[in-house]
Write an enzyme that holds these catalytic residues in place. Structure first.
Site, short mmCIF file in Angstrom:
data_model
loop_
_atom_site.label_atom_id
_atom_site.label_comp_id
_atom_site.label_asym_id
_atom_site.label_seq_id
_atom_site.Cartn_x
_atom_site.Cartn_y
_atom_site.Cartn_z
N GLY A 383 0.83 -1.20 0.00
CA GLY A 383 0.00 0.00 0.00
C GLY A 383 0.86 1.24 0.00
O GLY A 383 2.09 1.18 0.04
N LYS A 405 6.68 0.09 6.95
CA LYS A 405 6.24 1.40 6.46
C LYS A 405 7.46 2.29 6.30
O LYS A 405 8.23 2.47 7.24
CB LYS A 405 5.25 2.03 7.44
CG LYS A 405 4.74 3.40 7.02
CD LYS A 405 3.69 3.90 8.01
CE LYS A 405 3.16 5.27 7.63
NZ LYS A 405 2.11 5.74 8.55
N ASP A 523 -8.23 9.90 11.94
CA ASP A 523 -8.27 9.62 10.49
C ASP A 523 -8.90 8.26 10.21
O ASP A 523 -8.35 7.44 9.49
CB ASP A 523 -6.86 9.69 9.89
CG ASP A 523 -6.90 9.71 8.36
OD1 ASP A 523 -7.92 10.14 7.79
OD2 ASP A 523 -5.91 9.29 7.74
N LYS A 525 -11.14 5.73 8.40
CA LYS A 525 -11.71 5.52 7.07
C LYS A 525 -11.44 4.07 6.70
O LYS A 525 -10.59 3.41 7.32
CB LYS A 525 -11.11 6.49 6.05
CG LYS A 525 -9.59 6.42 5.94
CD LYS A 525 -9.06 7.48 4.99
CE LYS A 525 -7.54 7.47 4.95
NZ LYS A 525 -7.01 8.53 4.06
N PRO A 526 -12.11 3.53 5.68
CA PRO A 526 -11.92 2.11 5.35
C PRO A 526 -10.48 1.75 5.03
O PRO A 526 -10.03 0.65 5.37
CB PRO A 526 -12.82 1.92 4.12
CG PRO A 526 -13.88 2.96 4.27
CD PRO A 526 -13.20 4.14 4.89
N ASN A 528 -7.86 2.70 6.43
CA ASN A 528 -7.04 2.59 7.64
C ASN A 528 -7.51 1.49 8.60
O ASN A 528 -7.01 1.39 9.71
CB ASN A 528 -7.01 3.93 8.38
CG ASN A 528 -6.14 4.94 7.67
OD1 ASN A 528 -5.34 4.60 6.81
ND2 ASN A 528 -6.28 6.22 8.02
N ASP A 541 -2.34 2.67 10.83
CA ASP A 541 -1.90 4.01 10.43
C ASP A 541 -2.24 5.05 11.50
O ASP A 541 -3.26 5.73 11.44
CB ASP A 541 -2.50 4.43 9.10
CG ASP A 541 -1.76 5.62 8.49
OD1 ASP A 541 -1.02 6.29 9.24
OD2 ASP A 541 -1.91 5.87 7.29
N THR A 560 -9.53 13.23 6.57
CA THR A 560 -9.75 12.95 5.15
C THR A 560 -11.03 13.66 4.70
O THR A 560 -12.04 13.59 5.39
CB THR A 560 -9.87 11.43 4.92
OG1 THR A 560 -8.64 10.81 5.32
CG2 THR A 560 -10.15 11.11 3.47
#
Length: 720
Positions: A383, A405, A523, A525-526, A528, A541, A560
């Site tokens: 990713g 990462k 943050d 969201k899908p 993460n 994340d 976001t």
């Protein structure tokens, strides 16, 4: 994943022509945004400050803006006073489409002259607007570092007033802190509330509602049952008993506090002598947020009352941090064409020694001794983020796989505090529903984190696989065709509610743990929410996560687009409340494959922000959504944070006990004994892995870095 250019239909309806689920409006992968690092040495204004005679004109010009119009008059005047004049000659380009950084950090108000607004469409610059005296452009630049979306050029000699982002955010924060401090002082003067903890008082601050009361209006009447408490913010009120004047109330005075305990009759009549503004709090809201008064007092007096908090981020440059031993970590990185190269990084020994006890002999150190460390071999890209990429790696001693990462140091200079917060928080997080960090290290060009490998991709992959177009009967208003006779309309549907319930519940457990530890995630969201090899979900994340003291607030704009909470947009300070808002957005996206604030479709980020903060703008729910699911989303998308579910007295327990989760086995999920509704499939990841490999084939082996940037990186990330 792509995004269609067709306008989505209202109320969940799909486009007339079927398309692959990946094209659904809500399924585009979105990049997070944040305010850039504050500039310590500000550039001097290139013109004089606005004249005192111009301040009122500037204030009126800015008055209709989302971010400006909701500020109190003193903050508006202070911001207007700190704007400065800039002359623009005919033909000069004031804003260039695509500009970022300092060039995209200013808002402009036209004083004199004319400007044309140009957008590049299919290689041609099209005039889309004209700006004249009093017009404003560049509002989104006050929120975050967003590329300019149009070119603005002067068609005549002109003069503009300039407002810089840092100046705006500074005075918005000062105004918010001043207002919170003022209300806290008011509460300290109320004997009934003075014994509350500071955290409890600050929770009440967000619950107060301003009421404007015209001169001569009766506010409360003697003998009427009471259910609301008042603090005078401005104006004057008259108190009478039996028709006789007994008192006058002015700013900071309060009345009706007994209404927070019971609905006993009012002991006096209070009327506004002049136009008056009061801060009000009703008993039901008080109990929802803090609980019954007698229970609160028991908790205040309890000697055992305590809350577990994680240690605050250790100051960088401390002697303790400098004294920690470091160890070599070598990474065999895959390059273009399958070639590999060896990167030598340095990390803290206490973070990595448990991964390979006994160590891998990596060769001689400067003094001739053998050095122990780790050797990681990169396998595949998994990713990417705004300035990072994640790959699968194997530690050669144990043959154990991890996610690595890697962040570009020069890009991370934009927000180093986020990097240090992520390092600290993810290292100290130990929860079955949060990703775990095992080590952090750096080389001259990159920063690295070693995390759990989540083999099932992320929740966006699951949603893409599950989303579909369905035909659902929609009754015609005023018509005869109802029930089974109603015409069927095509519309998008996300995952089934049972599946969504599993993932939402997992996130609730993760957020509950973080909030109890004083951490706000910021943050959600899908993309993460990561899926492990068994199908369980973990929050990943932690780049925007931050530790907040009890009762504290933070002011950085980050998140976001489409997910950010109203209090985040307005810049007036926020806490853990933003995470429950984003959970509501995420739940809507999972069930509908759409964003709640995306219809009618717009490319203007400020229009999305306006919808988020506007209490009159309704979220539209598709007819297939269950009433319980709709109710939970509505309570999560409560625009007043103090009244949002998750922020009331029961905190996360209120969400767990909501009717949407009726008969849900929370204990089984917490113990990871619940069967996940979907096992990861290789197809979930294979296509995206291939796309990532293709998109990074041309990446340079070493990112470009100037000598000045190298020095700044070394100083900034010295203690990483």
């Amino acid at each position: 994943m792509g995004q269609t250019d067709s306008k989505p239909a209202e109320d969940g309806a799909a486009p007339a022509q079927e398309a692959a689920p990946v094209q659904a409006e809500g399924l585009a992968r979105l990049q997070a945004i944040t305010g850039a690092k504050a500039v310590e040495t500000k550039i001097k204004p290139r013109g004089p400050k606005a004249a005192a005679t111009d301040v009122e004109f500037i204030k009126n010009s800015l008055g209709n803006l989302l971010l400006f119009g909701r500020l109190d008059i003193r903050a508006q005047l202070k911001i207007a006073e700190h704007m400065w004049e800039r002359s623009v000659t005919a033909g000069e380009i004031l804003i260039q489409e695509g500009e970022v950084g300092l060039a995209a950090s200013e808002l402009y108000v036209v004083k004199t002259g004319k400007f044309e607004v140009l957008e590049r469409r299919k290689g041609v610059n099209m005039r889309v607007n004209v700006k004249e005296s009093g017009d404003v452009f560049g509002e989104v630049s006050l929120l975050y570092n967003c590329p300019r979306t149009a070119t603005v050029a002067a068609t005549t000699d002109a003069v503009v007033w300039v407002l810089e982002r840092d100046v705006f955010r500074k005075y918005v924060q000062e105004a918010a802190e001043g207002e919170v401090g003022q209300i806290e002082l008011f509460l300290n003067s109320v004997p009934l509330l003075s014994q509350l903890s500071r955290e409890a008082k600050l929770r009440l601050v967000d619950a107060f509602v301003e009421e404007y009361i015209g001169a001569g209006t009766v506010i409360i009447r003697e003998g009427d049952p009471g259910d609301k408490f008042y603090i005078v913010k401005s104006g004057e009120a008259l108190v009478t008993q039996g028709g006789k004047e007994v008192n006058r109330l002015f700013k900071a005075d309060f009345f009706g506090e007994r209404a927070l305990l019971s609905n006993e009759p009012r002991g006096a009549t209070v009327s506004a002598v002049q136009d008056t503004v009061c801060l009000t709090l009703d008993r039901d809201t008080f109990v929802e947020i803090l609980g019954p008064y007698d229970k609160i007092m028991q908790e205040v007096k309890s000697d055992t009352a305590a809350q577990t908090r994680m240690a605050l981020l250790k100051p960088r440059g401390s002697a303790a941090a400098a004294a920690r031993p470091r160890s070599d970590i070598r990474i065999r990185v895959r390059g273009p064409g399958g070639n590999t190269r060896l990167v030598v990084a340095s990390g803290h020994l206490d973070e990595v020694q448990e991964l390979a006890k006994g160590g891998t002999k990596l060769g001689a150190s400067g003094n001739g001794a053998e050095v122990e460390g780790l050797l990681l071999v990169e396998a595949a890209l998994l990713g990417e983020g705004a300035f990072s990429r994640v790959s699968e790696v194997t530690e050669v001693t144990t043959n154990r796989t991890f996610a690595l990462k890697r962040m570009n140091k020069t890009a991370a200079l934009q927000c180093p505090e986020h990097v240090y917060c992520e390092q600290h928080i993810s290292k100290n997080t130990a929860n079955a529903f949060c990703i775990r960090q095992y080590a952090s290290f750096k080389d001259p060009h990159h920063l690295y984190f070693l995390f759990d490998l989540m083999q099932g991709g992320d929740l966006m992959d699951v949603l893409v696989a599950e989303a579909k177009i369905i035909k659902f009967p929609v009754p015609q208003q005023g018509g005869m065709r109802q029930g089974c006779l109603a015409p069927k309309v095509k519309m998008w549907q996300g995952m089934e509610e049972g599946m969504a319930k599993f993932y939402v519940a997992s996130i609730v457990l993760a957020l509950e743990y973080l909030h109890d530890s004083g951490i706000v995630y910021r943050d959600l969201k899908p993309e993460n929410v990561l899926i492990d090899g068994q199908g369980f979900a973990k929050l990943g994340d932690f780049g925007f996560a931050k530790q907040i003291d009890a009762g504290g607030r933070t002011y950085t704009f980050c998140g976001t687009p489409g997910y950010v909470a109203p209090e985040n947009v307005l810049g007036r300070g926020y806490n853990h409340s933003v995470d429950w808002w984003t959970l509501g957005v995420l739940m809507y996206v999972l069930l509908t494959a759409r964003q709640p604030f995306s219809s009618p479709k717009t490319h203007d980020p400020m229009e999305v922000m306006r919808r988020i903060v506007d209490e009159r703008w309704p979220v539209k729910y598709p007819p297939y959504m269950s009433p319980a699911g709709k109710d939970l989303i509505m309570r999560l998308l409560e625009r007043k944070p103090a009244k949002r579910i998750g922020m009331l007295q029961g905190r996360a327990a209120d969400i767990k006990n909501h009717k949407w989760f009726a008969d849900f086995d929370w204990a089984a999920l917490a113990a990871r004994r619940m069967e996940p509704p979907r096992r990861p499939q290789e197809s979930d990841m294979s296509k995206r892995k291939a796309e990532l490999e293709d998109s990074h084939r041309a990446d340079p082996e070493v990112p470009p870095m100037t000598a000045e940037e190298a020095r700044e990186c070394e100083a900034t990330f010295k203690d990483f």
